[in-house]
Design a protein around this motif. Sequence first.
Motif, PDB file in Angstrom:
ATOM      1  N   ASP A  59       0.174  -6.814   2.036  1.00 48.00           N
ATOM      2  CA  ASP A  59       1.349  -7.677   1.893  1.00 48.00           C
ATOM      3  C   ASP A  59       2.621  -6.846   1.886  1.00 48.00           C
ATOM      4  OD1 ASP A  59       0.166 -10.219   1.773  1.00 48.00           O
ATOM      5  OD2 ASP A  59      -0.374  -9.943  -0.323  1.00 48.00           O
ATOM      6  N   LEU A  60       3.720  -7.494   2.244  1.00 46.73           N
ATOM      7  CA  LEU A  60       5.017  -6.824   2.215  1.00 46.73           C
ATOM      8  C   LEU A  60       5.514  -6.686   0.783  1.00 46.73           C
ATOM      9  CD1 LEU A  60       6.749  -8.678   5.175  1.00 46.73           C
ATOM     10  CD2 LEU A  60       5.715  -6.410   5.214  1.00 46.73           C
ATOM     11  N   CYS A  61       6.278  -5.628   0.544  1.00 40.00           N
ATOM     12  CA  CYS A  61       6.858  -5.433  -0.788  1.00 40.00           C
ATOM     13  C   CYS A  61       7.823  -6.562  -1.132  1.00 40.00           C
ATOM     14  CB  CYS A  61       7.568  -4.086  -0.858  1.00 40.00           C
ATOM     15  SG  CYS A  61       6.423  -2.695  -0.963  1.00 40.00           S
ATOM     16  N   GLU A 100       0.820  -1.214   0.000  1.00 40.11           N
ATOM     17  CA  GLU A 100       0.000   0.000   0.000  1.00 40.11           C
ATOM     18  C   GLU A 100       0.852   1.262   0.000  1.00 40.11           C
ATOM     19  OE1 GLU A 100      -3.925   1.798   2.288  1.00 40.11           O
ATOM     20  OE2 GLU A 100      -2.627   0.382   3.345  1.00 40.11           O
ATOM     21  N   GLU A 101       2.008   1.216   0.646  1.00 36.12           N
ATOM     22  CA  GLU A 101       2.866   2.393   0.744  1.00 36.12           C
ATOM     23  C   GLU A 101       3.536   2.751  -0.579  1.00 36.12           C
ATOM     24  OE1 GLU A 101       4.869   2.695   4.966  1.00 36.12           O
ATOM     25  OE2 GLU A 101       4.863   0.609   4.342  1.00 36.12           O
ATOM     26  N   ILE A 133      -1.731  -0.572  -8.379  1.00 38.53           N
ATOM     27  CA  ILE A 133      -0.760  -1.383  -9.120  1.00 38.53           C
ATOM     28  C   ILE A 133       0.614  -1.138  -8.518  1.00 38.53           C
ATOM     29  CG2 ILE A 133      -0.450   0.417 -10.887  1.00 38.53           C
ATOM     30  CD1 ILE A 133       0.108  -1.830 -12.909  1.00 38.53           C
ATOM     31  N   ILE A 134       1.380  -2.188  -8.337  1.00 38.39           N
ATOM     32  CA  ILE A 134       2.752  -2.081  -7.845  1.00 38.39           C
ATOM     33  C   ILE A 134       3.682  -2.503  -8.961  1.00 38.39           C
ATOM     34  CG2 ILE A 134       2.652  -4.403  -6.792  1.00 38.39           C
ATOM     35  CD1 ILE A 134       4.544  -1.486  -5.233  1.00 38.39           C
ATOM     36  N   HIS A 135       4.642  -1.644  -9.299  1.00 43.03           N
ATOM     37  CA  HIS A 135       5.533  -1.880 -10.434  1.00 43.03           C
ATOM     38  C   HIS A 135       6.958  -2.071  -9.940  1.00 43.03           C
ATOM     39  CE1 HIS A 135       7.502  -1.277 -14.343  1.00 43.03           C
ATOM     40  NE2 HIS A 135       6.314  -1.471 -14.897  1.00 43.03           N
ATOM     41  N   VAL A 188      -3.031  -4.746  -7.565  1.00 42.51           N
ATOM     42  CA  VAL A 188      -3.338  -4.806  -6.143  1.00 42.51           C
ATOM     43  C   VAL A 188      -4.860  -4.851  -6.021  1.00 42.51           C
ATOM     44  CG1 VAL A 188      -3.026  -3.737  -3.887  1.00 42.51           C
ATOM     45  CG2 VAL A 188      -1.295  -3.400  -5.681  1.00 42.51           C
ATOM     46  N   VAL A 189      -5.381  -5.912  -5.419  1.00 42.55           N
ATOM     47  CA  VAL A 189      -6.833  -6.104  -5.371  1.00 42.55           C
ATOM     48  C   VAL A 189      -7.327  -6.208  -3.932  1.00 42.55           C
ATOM     49  CG1 VAL A 189      -6.911  -7.234  -7.631  1.00 42.55           C
ATOM     50  CG2 VAL A 189      -6.585  -8.612  -5.561  1.00 42.55           C
TER      51      VAL A 189
END
Length: 324
Positions: free
Chosen positions: A283-285, A202-203, A312-314, A302-303
């Motif tokens: 969740d952790l990165c 999330e961060e 979305i995490i890229h 990310v759902v």
Amino acid sequence: MITLNDVLLSAKEVFEIEANSILKLSDRLDKNFLDAIEIIYNSKGKVVVTGMGKSGLVGRKIASTLCSTGTPAVFLHPAESTHGDSGIISRGDVVIAISNSGETGELLNLLPLLHRFNVPVISMTGNLNSTLAKMGSVVIDISVEKEACPLGKAPTASTTATLAMGDAIAVCLLKKRGFTTEDFLLYHPSGALGKGILYTVEELMLKGENVPLISEKVDFKEALTFITEKKLGTAIIINENGVLTGVLTDGDIRRILIKYDNISNLKLQDVMTRNPKTISKVDLCAKALSIMERHSITSLAVVDDNQIPIGIIHIHDLLKAGVA
């Protein structure tokens, strides 16, 4: 007088001797090695590594490597063990005892206690006829033909071979346990490695208008412009209820253009990749990075609990944060 060329030749000879010593270890991998892995894997306790002198220094490194790869381990100095430190050993533990000669007095003094506690001993020695070899539950041969030291006295090739064998044990256990990148980062909370557990998805994820959401009913040709504008190399595809149904990446686009001669009538639902990999915002990165590496992808949708995309995490976000 020794010349600079003589120095370089001596250094190269050391490398050759030690490299050959390691390579020859592979020819000796046998049932004993497999038994050692099973003993440690099935142990209910920790691994206690012990050794004197240079073997002890190598033993400390082996214990450290085991710890960081998912196998709890400690180093026990054999001379101190007979003065109270042997209390660190418990039933259920496994001991890796290291001695090239197999006759190190301080180490042998520890063996009766280990047998009393019924603690299995993995003997790592260069002398298969030694006392240590005979008293071990399993014997691993770490012998070398010669030391790199021209005097044949200073432990050089033998300590290198021992360290390599310890690494082999640690890596085999890592794979047997299914130890992941995320697990590794959890054991390294300080420094650059630890950033993987300092951040949650999330961060670092992109939110709102930055998320490349597009309907599965959209024309494929229209989606090309959309993906280009978003500059992430991917589109997150949803149905009329906003639920994730697929993704379309730059790689997918190339494969589609090769497959179809006419793309005019294609809809995203016809060509998208279904059941894409996803992740939760909590969740952790480190987990996100592990999934990306395992599946050779560069981003994750990310759902929420209803499979509705919220971000979305890229991989670029992870790189900027120092996680990857």
